[in-house]
Design an enzyme around this catalytic site. Structure first.
Site, short mmCIF file in Angstrom:
data_model
loop_
_atom_site.label_atom_id
_atom_site.label_comp_id
_atom_site.label_asym_id
_atom_site.label_seq_id
_atom_site.Cartn_x
_atom_site.Cartn_y
_atom_site.Cartn_z
N ARG A 1 0.81 -1.22 0.00
CA ARG A 1 0.00 0.00 0.00
C ARG A 1 0.85 1.28 0.00
NH1 ARG A 1 -4.05 -1.03 4.69
NH2 ARG A 1 -2.13 -1.94 5.48
N ASN B 1 -7.37 -3.32 1.73
CA ASN B 1 -7.07 -4.75 1.81
C ASN B 1 -8.35 -5.55 1.73
OD1 ASN B 1 -4.32 -4.60 2.02
ND2 ASN B 1 -4.27 -4.77 4.25
#
Ligand code: ZN
Ligand code: ZN
Ligand code: FE
Length: 753
Positions: free
Chosen positions: A18, A36
């Site tokens: 990320r 996620n």
């Protein structure tokens, strides 16, 4: 302006994915969000058409080292709203918890730079790590992957570490094992007298090593026993204390240049050696005589590069090559707990370089060979596990229990198959315990409750016993799979094949469907079933298991089968008469159709070896002394009710002739192996004509032999077959569990209950 949805599967959590995306979207002026999910990450992004295309390309090319993009789905959606910024949003909780876990990774270049930077706050800190590197699988107790659920839980991050952890622009953002001198684990040395030395423990350990002593070093997945590899006396000492007579020791070289001093390394081998997985790679020695005491008569050395900060710190102290062998008592699993290691290794190690970061699961070093530019695993463990083998079929949830030697298990979840780390030979209760615990651990980690169990057809394997018990207790259907069928299926799955194949399965031993022992088989079939169309003439084993160690008994046996007596000039031991009697009356003499045992017999007849200390040593020795030659012995293939049988008695006759003519063992060995190559292609060709099948898989422990493998593959290709070998799982019994899964799914077992 366009809006797209990106659905990415693979290892994209806990590996800095990320933050990487966060940076990348800025480069391309892309807005939107990322989150996620249970199987990866989901993104909705908005930007110019061209920058979106470039973004996706960059995403694939530059993704973080430990991340693996299995699948990337792009879907264009309507521009219903205009995003002003890019956000990481809360994960959506899915019905089923399931994520992939990264294997353990070697310390990365960025961390290494800091490790040796005097001005860095982690200068020489032995546990330096970041989002791109460090321990993973071996410290994770449960998922989701959070510090709380790892063995780092007891170390509370200090203020500085917490800041790094929380800052998306920091390379330690969400690095769960993040730590430093102030808050993390510490290293210390325990000397022979049991004194704990906290000051410069690494220097202390190195001093021991330089003095020729043996030091137990705690690593990622367990302890190593280490000594100076250039000190023959120290290595011999280690051999004696470990009761390890001949099996080669693994080495760790300071850097690739040092390894190149001793071994030939091609570009592929270099790639495998330097990969973040850091396996042991078997490399050809430049001089057959070098490191004789490390690998005895072996022409190969198993080398790896340093992978923990501790290793690098050791090599800073003017050391070039270390023996790094798994610290265990023979046949027991590797030691990984401080207390137990201190106790059990006290008779081997002179000192301990130890730390207080707990290892949660054992994981031995992996061992890899390079073949045709690809990895050819011999032991798939640290750095690879628990990364799944992906197959192109959803097979649901199956537990496959593996075999007995080089045991392992597999748990499937749709099209992922999770293979266990190296467990070892299931000879004792400790190994069996380790096996059972790991099955439980994997079931929990990947949230798999199997609805089918597969096991070997051998009634005496501990793994079979376990499978039967579990199946009964939990009411799960059980499927018994023939050993060589499992090898065949394993190589098929390794290559994503799903069609009829010819399987050349050569190994030590496996239980046949006729209740005899097989091991030199030519099978035809697929996941659903098989037929045995070829084999070798069965070899008597006078004394059963005893003959597997005292291989002269097998030598006697094949001589007896050939000449109806043991010729005078081949009676190496006094007990030849007793053994002749056993053979004549067939007392305690099982028959096995095993190529491994045929190798043993020949090793004995040419008198390079009469007793072995590990299974398969006969074959290893023949491979090691062989010289390249084109010559081979005449051979005969019998056609017995639709089974082609390689009759080795003719070959034995000619070998005896050669021995009497004082032919060199190296030449006899090569001629023998050439004969195996020719007989193999002959039988496969006949089976090919009979069945019209053009695809051949090669599997079984014998295909660890690097004289046979390339030749058999080459010859079969020459006569028009497509030949497949292993590249993701091991060709020996460690790889069997993969095949068992596929066979159980297709209902191809010998027996199902
Ligand atoms: Zn790092
Ligand atoms: Zn800290
Ligand atoms: Fe096998």
């Amino acid at each position: 302006m366009k809006t797209i949805r990106l659905d990415i599967n693979g290892i994209v959590q806990g590996v800095g994915f990320r933050p990487f995306i966060h940076k990348l979207v800025n480069d391309y002026d892309i807005k939107g969000w990322i989150k996620n999910t249970s199987s990866g990450v989901l993104m909705e992004i908005q930007g110019q058409d061209k920058s979106l295309i470039n973004f996706i390309q960059d995403l694939k090319l530059k993704s973080p080292k430990l991340s693996v993009i299995e699948n990337l789905k792009v879907k264009e959606i309507e521009n219903t709203k205009i995003y002003q910024d890019f956000k990481i949003i809360k994960s959506s909780s899915d019905k089923e918890k399931f994520t992939l876990i990264s294997p353990d990774a070697c310390v990365c270049d960025d961390c290494l730079r800091e490790l040796f930077d005097k001005n860095d706050r982690r200068y020489k800190y032995p546990f330096i790590n970041c989002t791109n590197c460090g321990p993973r699988f071996t410290i994770i107790k449960d998922i989701p992957y959070d510090r709380d659920k790892t063995t780092m839980k007891e170390f509370k991050m200090c203020k500085k570490c917490t800041e790094e952890y929380g800052n998306i622009n920091n390379r330690r953002y969400h690095a769960q094992p993040n730590c430093c001198f102030d808050c993390g684990p510490g290293i210390y040395f325990i000397d022979k007298e049991g004194n704990r030395i906290d000051k410069e423990p690494i220097k202390e350990a190195v001093n021991y090593i330089k003095e020729g002593k043996i030091v137990a070093i705690k690593g990622i997945g367990g302890f190593h026993l280490s000594c100076n590899a250039l000190n023959g006396e120290a290595v011999n000492n280690l051999r004696k204390r470990k009761h390890r007579d001949e099996k080669p020791f693994a080495l760790m070289g300071k850097n690739i240049e040092i390894i190149k001093k001793w071994c030939f390394i091609n570009e592929y081998e270099e790639k495998i050696l330097t990969s973040y997985r850091r396996p042991i790679v078997l490399l050809r020695k430049k001089d057959d005589k070098s490191f004789g005491y490390v690998s005895m008569d072996n022409r190969y050395l198993g080398f790896m590069l340093p992978y923990t900060p501790v290793h690098y710190l050791i090599f800073e102290e003017d050391i070039d090559v270390l023996v790094m062998t798994s610290a265990n008592l023979s046949d027991f699993p590797i030691e990984y707990k401080n207390e137990e290691a201190l106790e059990r290794l006290s008779s081997i190690a002179d000192g301990f370089l130890i730390n207080n970061r707990e290892i949660y699961v054992r994981c031995d070093d992996s061992v890899i060979r390079e073949f045709n530019g690809r990895e050819y695993p011999l032991r798939r463990s640290r750095g690879y596990v628990p990364y799944p083998i992906k197959i192109n079929k959803n097979i649901g949830k199956i537990l496959a229990c593996g075999a007995e030697q080089k045991s392992s298990f597999a748990l499937s979840r749709n099209n992922y198959i999770f293979l266990s780390q190296h467990i070892g030979d299931m000879k004792n209760i400790e190994t069996f315990d380790f096996y059972m615990h790991q099955i439980k651990h994997f079931q929990n980690l990947f949230n798999i409750k199997p609805d089918k169990i597969a096991c070997d057809f051998h009634p005496d394997y501990m793994s079979t016993e376990y499978a039967i018990k579990k199946s009964k207790e939990e009411g799960i259907p059980l499927c018994f799979v023939q050993h060589h069928h499992a090898h065949m299926a394993s190589c098929m799955a390794d290559n994503n094949l799903n069609k009829d194949v010819i399987g050349v399965i050569w190994d030590g031993t496996g239980y046949g469907i006729d209740n005899s022992i097989w091991g030199g088989e030519f099978l035809v079939g697929n996941y659903s079933g098989f037929k045995r169309l070829g084999t070798i003439r069965p070899i008597p084993l006078p004394g059963g298991d005893k003959a597997v160690k005292d291989i002269y008994r097998i030598g006697y046996a094949v001589l007896y089968e050939t000449f109806k007596e043991i010729p005078e000039d081949f009676r190496f031991y006094e007990d030849y008469l007793a053994i002749e009697k056993m053979l004549c009356k067939k007392i305690n003499t099982p028959y096995v159709s095993s190529i491994g045992r045929l190798f043993d017999a020949i090793a004995s007849i040419i008198n390079i070896r009469q007793k072995v200390t590990y299974e398969g040593q006969g074959a290893v020795m023949l491979e090691n002394i062989s010289e390249k030659t084109q010559e081979y012995y005449k051979f005969k293939i019998n056609d017995l009710n639709d089974i082609f049988e390689f009759d080795w008695t003719y070959v034995v006759e000619q070998i005896v002739d050669d021995v009497r003519k004082n032919a060199l063992p190296s030449i006899i060995s090569s001629k023998f192996m050439n004969t195996l190559i020719h007989s193999c292609t002959d039988i496969v060709e006949r089976i090919g004509k009979l069945t019209m099948i053009k695809d051949v898989v090669l599997s079984g422990g014998v295909f660890q032999n690097m004289y046979l493998l390339p030749e058999i593959k080459g010859q079969l290709k020459k006569i028009g077959f497509n030949v497949y070998c292993h590249s993701r799982v091991s060709t020996n019994d460690e790889g069997i569990a993969l095949g068992q899964c596929l066979i159980a799914y297709h209902g191809g077992g010998v027996k199902c209950v």
